[in-house]
Design a protein around this motif. Structure first.
Motif, mmCIF file in Angstrom:
data_model
loop_
_atom_site.group_PDB
_atom_site.id
_atom_site.type_symbol
_atom_site.label_atom_id
_atom_site.label_comp_id
_atom_site.label_asym_id
_atom_site.label_seq_id
_atom_site.Cartn_x
_atom_site.Cartn_y
_atom_site.Cartn_z
ATOM 1 N N ALA A 1 6.535 -0.296 -13.672
ATOM 2 C CA ALA A 1 5.076 -0.319 -13.775
ATOM 3 C C ALA A 1 4.582 -0.682 -15.166
ATOM 4 C CB ALA A 1 4.510 1.039 -13.384
ATOM 5 N N THR A 2 5.331 -0.338 -16.180
ATOM 6 C CA THR A 2 4.818 -0.496 -17.538
ATOM 7 C C THR A 2 5.585 -1.476 -18.407
ATOM 8 O OG1 THR A 2 6.169 1.317 -18.389
ATOM 9 C CG2 THR A 2 3.988 1.894 -17.531
ATOM 10 N N TYR A 3 6.741 -1.920 -17.955
ATOM 11 C CA TYR A 3 7.575 -2.818 -18.764
ATOM 12 C C TYR A 3 7.890 -2.214 -20.131
ATOM 13 C CZ TYR A 3 6.824 -6.551 -15.394
ATOM 14 O OH TYR A 3 6.808 -7.300 -14.267
ATOM 15 N N ARG A 4 8.128 -0.925 -20.170
ATOM 16 C CA ARG A 4 8.475 -0.231 -21.413
ATOM 17 C C ARG A 4 9.798 0.496 -21.236
ATOM 18 N NH1 ARG A 4 4.040 3.705 -23.139
ATOM 19 N NH2 ARG A 4 5.426 3.841 -24.906
ATOM 20 N N TYR A 5 10.447 0.806 -22.364
ATOM 21 C CA TYR A 5 11.682 1.577 -22.327
ATOM 22 C C TYR A 5 11.333 3.063 -22.268
ATOM 23 C CZ TYR A 5 15.943 3.903 -23.514
ATOM 24 O OH TYR A 5 17.024 4.734 -23.469
ATOM 25 N N TYR A 6 12.049 3.801 -21.431
ATOM 26 C CA TYR A 6 11.881 5.246 -21.330
ATOM 27 C C TYR A 6 13.242 5.911 -21.329
ATOM 28 C CZ TYR A 6 7.044 4.558 -19.808
ATOM 29 O OH TYR A 6 5.718 4.219 -19.739
ATOM 30 N N ASN A 7 13.305 7.104 -21.874
ATOM 31 C CA ASN A 7 14.506 7.926 -21.747
ATOM 32 C C ASN A 7 14.577 8.453 -20.315
ATOM 33 O OD1 ASN A 7 15.266 7.690 -24.464
ATOM 34 N ND2 ASN A 7 13.849 9.334 -25.031
ATOM 35 N N ALA B 1 10.625 12.920 -15.122
ATOM 36 C CA ALA B 1 9.367 13.669 -15.217
ATOM 37 C C ALA B 1 8.216 12.894 -14.575
ATOM 38 C CB ALA B 1 9.048 13.993 -16.665
ATOM 39 N N GLN B 2 8.132 11.596 -14.833
ATOM 40 C CA GLN B 2 7.059 10.801 -14.238
ATOM 41 C C GLN B 2 7.211 10.700 -12.727
ATOM 42 O OE1 GLN B 2 5.974 7.078 -16.002
ATOM 43 N NE2 GLN B 2 6.209 7.858 -18.076
ATOM 44 N N ALA B 3 8.432 10.545 -12.256
ATOM 45 C CA ALA B 3 8.672 10.468 -10.810
ATOM 46 C C ALA B 3 8.297 11.783 -10.133
ATOM 47 C CB ALA B 3 10.124 10.122 -10.535
ATOM 48 N N LEU B 4 8.673 12.903 -10.720
ATOM 49 C CA LEU B 4 8.343 14.202 -10.139
ATOM 50 C C LEU B 4 6.838 14.464 -10.150
ATOM 51 C CD1 LEU B 4 11.234 16.411 -11.550
ATOM 52 C CD2 LEU B 4 10.891 15.679 -9.183
ATOM 53 N N THR B 5 6.174 14.059 -11.207
ATOM 54 C CA THR B 5 4.728 14.225 -11.286
ATOM 55 C C THR B 5 4.033 13.434 -10.189
ATOM 56 O OG1 THR B 5 4.805 14.611 -13.669
ATOM 57 C CG2 THR B 5 2.691 13.887 -12.755
ATOM 58 N N LEU B 6 4.448 12.188 -9.986
ATOM 59 C CA LEU B 6 3.860 11.383 -8.917
ATOM 60 C C LEU B 6 4.139 12.005 -7.559
ATOM 61 C CD1 LEU B 6 2.383 8.890 -7.855
ATOM 62 C CD2 LEU B 6 4.589 7.700 -7.881
ATOM 63 N N PHE B 7 5.360 12.466 -7.341
ATOM 64 C CA PHE B 7 5.709 13.084 -6.062
ATOM 65 C C PHE B 7 4.836 14.307 -5.794
ATOM 66 C CE2 PHE B 7 8.106 16.270 -3.664
ATOM 67 C CZ PHE B 7 8.247 15.587 -2.467
ATOM 68 N N LYS B 8 4.640 15.135 -6.799
ATOM 69 C CA LYS B 8 3.809 16.328 -6.624
ATOM 70 C C LYS B 8 2.370 15.945 -6.276
ATOM 71 C CE LYS B 8 6.527 19.230 -9.714
ATOM 72 N NZ LYS B 8 6.582 19.861 -11.038
ATOM 73 N N LYS B 9 1.841 14.914 -6.947
ATOM 74 C CA LYS B 9 0.483 14.454 -6.641
ATOM 75 C C LYS B 9 0.391 13.936 -5.212
ATOM 76 C CE LYS B 9 -0.878 13.204 -11.328
ATOM 77 N NZ LYS B 9 -1.217 12.078 -12.232
ATOM 78 N N MET B 10 1.407 13.169 -4.804
ATOM 79 C CA MET B 10 1.408 12.623 -3.446
ATOM 80 C C MET B 10 1.540 13.742 -2.419
ATOM 81 S SD MET B 10 3.831 9.305 -4.107
ATOM 82 C CE MET B 10 3.969 8.893 -2.389
ATOM 83 N N LEU B 11 2.374 14.719 -2.697
ATOM 84 C CA LEU B 11 2.571 15.835 -1.780
ATOM 85 C C LEU B 11 1.287 16.640 -1.649
ATOM 86 C CD1 LEU B 11 4.567 17.414 -0.019
ATOM 87 C CD2 LEU B 11 5.174 18.736 -2.044
ATOM 88 N N LYS C 1 0.800 -1.230 0.000
ATOM 89 C CA LYS C 1 0.000 0.000 0.000
ATOM 90 C C LYS C 1 0.831 1.277 0.000
ATOM 91 C CE LYS C 1 -3.721 -2.319 -0.012
ATOM 92 N NZ LYS C 1 -4.328 -2.583 -1.278
ATOM 93 N N SER C 2 2.034 1.259 0.538
ATOM 94 C CA SER C 2 2.823 2.489 0.608
ATOM 95 C C SER C 2 3.953 2.524 -0.420
ATOM 96 C CB SER C 2 3.407 2.668 2.010
ATOM 97 O OG SER C 2 4.276 1.600 2.306
ATOM 98 N N THR C 3 3.879 1.642 -1.410
ATOM 99 C CA THR C 3 4.896 1.595 -2.456
ATOM 100 C C THR C 3 4.244 1.938 -3.793
ATOM 101 O OG1 THR C 3 6.077 -0.124 -1.263
ATOM 102 C CG2 THR C 3 6.618 0.144 -3.577
ATOM 103 N N HIS C 4 4.902 2.790 -4.554
ATOM 104 C CA HIS C 4 4.389 3.192 -5.864
ATOM 105 C C HIS C 4 5.374 2.753 -6.932
ATOM 106 C CE1 HIS C 4 1.224 5.703 -4.170
ATOM 107 N NE2 HIS C 4 2.104 5.957 -3.214
#
Length: 53
Positions: free
Chosen positions: A24-30, A36-46, A15-18
């Protein structure tokens, strides 16, 4: 049951792990996409934490 489904089912129990981006997606990302995705999630959580407290 495939490996992705097994990992997903186990992750739903944490429950406390994101899991984001590659885990999460099994895809390649730059790297810029990862950050950017990590910061977006952090902002939403904050914001959610600030609204709750």
């Amino acid at each position: 049951m495939n490996t992705k489904t097994q990992y997903h089912d186990l992750a739903m129990q944490l429950k406390s792990t994101h899991f984001i981006v590659r885990l999460a997606t099994y895809r390649y990302y730059n790297m810029d996409q990862l950050v950017a995705q990590a910061l977006t999630l952090f902002k939403k959580m904050l914001n959610k934490e600030l609204l709750v407290n």
